[in-house]
Design a protein around this motif. Structure first.
Motif, short mmCIF file in Angstrom:
data_model
loop_
_atom_site.label_atom_id
_atom_site.label_comp_id
_atom_site.label_asym_id
_atom_site.label_seq_id
_atom_site.Cartn_x
_atom_site.Cartn_y
_atom_site.Cartn_z
N PRO A 1 -6.76 -7.53 15.57
CA PRO A 1 -7.13 -6.21 15.07
C PRO A 1 -8.63 -5.96 15.14
O PRO A 1 -9.43 -6.84 14.85
N VAL A 2 -8.99 -4.75 15.54
CA VAL A 2 -10.36 -4.27 15.46
C VAL A 2 -10.28 -2.87 14.85
O VAL A 2 -9.62 -2.00 15.40
N TRP A 3 -10.91 -2.70 13.72
CA TRP A 3 -10.85 -1.42 13.01
C TRP A 3 -12.10 -0.60 13.32
O TRP A 3 -13.21 -1.12 13.26
N THR A 4 -11.91 0.67 13.62
CA THR A 4 -13.01 1.61 13.78
C THR A 4 -12.81 2.74 12.79
O THR A 4 -11.80 3.44 12.83
N ILE A 5 -13.75 2.89 11.88
CA ILE A 5 -13.64 3.86 10.79
C ILE A 5 -14.84 4.79 10.84
O ILE A 5 -15.99 4.34 10.73
N ILE B 1 -13.46 -2.08 3.45
CA ILE B 1 -13.20 -3.52 3.41
C ILE B 1 -11.92 -3.81 2.64
O ILE B 1 -11.10 -4.65 3.05
N GLU B 2 -11.71 -3.09 1.54
CA GLU B 2 -10.47 -3.27 0.78
C GLU B 2 -9.26 -2.90 1.61
O GLU B 2 -8.20 -3.54 1.52
N GLN B 3 -9.39 -1.86 2.44
CA GLN B 3 -8.27 -1.45 3.29
C GLN B 3 -7.93 -2.54 4.32
O GLN B 3 -6.76 -2.73 4.65
N ILE B 4 -8.94 -3.25 4.80
CA ILE B 4 -8.70 -4.35 5.73
C ILE B 4 -7.83 -5.42 5.05
O ILE B 4 -6.88 -5.93 5.64
N MET B 5 -8.16 -5.74 3.83
CA MET B 5 -7.38 -6.74 3.10
C MET B 5 -5.94 -6.28 2.89
O MET B 5 -5.00 -7.08 2.96
N ASP C 1 -4.32 -4.10 4.92
CA ASP C 1 -3.69 -4.15 6.25
C ASP C 1 -3.26 -5.57 6.61
O ASP C 1 -2.18 -5.78 7.18
N MET C 2 -4.10 -6.55 6.28
CA MET C 2 -3.82 -7.94 6.63
C MET C 2 -2.86 -8.60 5.64
O MET C 2 -2.44 -9.74 5.86
N ASN C 3 -2.54 -7.88 4.57
CA ASN C 3 -1.65 -8.41 3.53
C ASN C 3 -2.19 -9.70 2.92
O ASN C 3 -1.43 -10.60 2.57
N TRP C 4 -3.50 -9.75 2.78
CA TRP C 4 -4.12 -10.90 2.12
C TRP C 4 -3.97 -10.76 0.61
O TRP C 4 -3.98 -9.64 0.07
N ASP C 5 -3.84 -11.86 -0.05
CA ASP C 5 -3.61 -11.90 -1.50
C ASP C 5 -4.87 -11.46 -2.24
O ASP C 5 -5.79 -12.24 -2.43
N ARG C 6 -4.88 -10.21 -2.68
CA ARG C 6 -6.06 -9.67 -3.36
C ARG C 6 -6.11 -10.04 -4.84
O ARG C 6 -7.14 -9.87 -5.48
N SER C 7 -4.99 -10.54 -5.36
CA SER C 7 -5.01 -10.93 -6.78
C SER C 7 -5.75 -12.24 -6.98
O SER C 7 -6.30 -12.49 -8.05
N ASN C 8 -5.79 -13.09 -5.95
CA ASN C 8 -6.43 -14.40 -6.07
C ASN C 8 -7.62 -14.58 -5.14
O ASN C 8 -8.25 -15.63 -5.15
N GLN C 9 -7.91 -13.57 -4.32
CA GLN C 9 -9.00 -13.70 -3.35
C GLN C 9 -9.89 -12.46 -3.40
O GLN C 9 -9.43 -11.38 -3.74
N ILE C 10 -11.13 -12.66 -3.03
CA ILE C 10 -12.08 -11.55 -2.96
C ILE C 10 -12.78 -11.57 -1.61
O ILE C 10 -12.90 -12.62 -0.96
N ALA C 11 -13.22 -10.39 -1.23
CA ALA C 11 -14.03 -10.25 -0.02
C ALA C 11 -15.49 -10.13 -0.44
O ALA C 11 -15.84 -9.25 -1.22
N LYS C 12 -16.31 -11.03 0.05
CA LYS C 12 -17.72 -11.02 -0.32
C LYS C 12 -18.58 -11.02 0.94
O LYS C 12 -18.36 -11.83 1.85
N LEU D 1 -18.06 2.64 11.39
CA LEU D 1 -18.00 1.24 10.97
C LEU D 1 -16.95 0.53 11.81
O LEU D 1 -15.81 0.98 11.90
N VAL D 2 -17.34 -0.56 12.44
CA VAL D 2 -16.42 -1.38 13.23
C VAL D 2 -16.28 -2.73 12.52
O VAL D 2 -17.27 -3.40 12.25
N LEU D 3 -15.04 -3.10 12.22
CA LEU D 3 -14.74 -4.37 11.55
C LEU D 3 -13.81 -5.19 12.44
O LEU D 3 -12.87 -4.63 13.03
N PHE D 4 -14.07 -6.50 12.53
CA PHE D 4 -13.31 -7.33 13.46
C PHE D 4 -13.33 -8.78 12.99
O PHE D 4 -14.22 -9.18 12.23
N PRO D 5 -12.35 -9.57 13.44
CA PRO D 5 -12.36 -11.00 13.07
C PRO D 5 -13.63 -11.67 13.58
O PRO D 5 -14.07 -11.43 14.72
N SER D 6 -14.22 -12.51 12.75
CA SER D 6 -15.51 -13.12 13.09
C SER D 6 -15.43 -14.03 14.31
O SER D 6 -16.44 -14.28 14.97
#
Length: 200
Positions: A11-15, A73-77, A79-90, A166-171
């Motif tokens: 995935p590559v997001w363009t917003i 950034i929250e929308q990316i999490m 979309d990826m179905n990452w566990d937001r209750s136990n993880q944070i994006a920093k 804003l372009v977001l992509f896997p590192s």
């Protein structure tokens, strides 16, 4: 009708963000202050262009910018179905690159992070697309000729910068920046995000 499953898609997001003018002006002034304090900058993937040192993320302008992009950034999490209750994006680190006529960035990736981003503060016409490369090693060994590139056969894809985009992509995804063919500044804010477990 036969429809392929897109297994292991990248995935590559363009917003395109709304009401970006004020944040762009604030970041432009902040970046210019950084450049005036350190005219040489650092050398990483940049060819001729200026690459800042990492911003102090406690400064007001980066703090305002982070608030501006947090929903994306929250929308990316989500979309990826990452566990937001136990993880944070920093956001680990953030910097600016200024490319003017003839400047470019060589192919590279961003290690030790999960998601990377590029946000365009200045993006004149023909200032250099960001180019992404197929991360699958098998494609290097056998890749039939295609009449026209599409979502299934392309080995590279490019995105033209636009101010407020804003372009977001896997590192891990290799990318480069084409030469700025204009005489105006292409200014991008780049950053890395790590998804990590919440601590009590």
């Amino acid at each position: 009708m036969i429809k392929p499953n897109l297994f292991f898609a990248t995935p590559v997001w363009t917003i395109q963000l709304d009401k970006y003018e004020d944040i762009n002006e604030e970041m432009y002034k902040y970046i210019k202050v950084q450049q005036n304090h350190d005219k040489i900058g650092i050398n990483k993937s940049n060819v001729k262009g200026w690459h800042s040192n990492d911003f102090n993320l406690n400064d007001k302008a980066p703090q305002n910018f982070i608030s501006f992009i947090t929903k994306s950034i929250e929308q990316i999490m989500i979309d990826m179905n990452w566990d937001r209750s136990n993880q944070i994006a920093k956001i680990n680190n953030m910097w600016a690159i200024i490319n003017i006529g003839g400047s470019a960035n060589l192919r590279h990736q961003h290690g030790n992070s999960t998601i990377s981003g590029a946000y365009y503060v200045r993006a004149p016409k023909n200032c250099g697309d960001i180019v992404f490369y197929d991360p699958r090693p098998a494609a290097v060994f056998s890749h039939p000729n295609s009449k026209v590139p599409n979502a299934l056969n392309a080995q590279i894809n490019a995105i033209s910068p636009k101010e407020g985009a804003l372009v977001l992509f896997p590192s891990y995804l290799d990318h480069s920046v084409n030469e700025n063919l204009s005489n105006n500044e292409r200014i991008v804010v780049s950053f890395n995000i790590r998804i990590s477990t919440k601590t009590n």
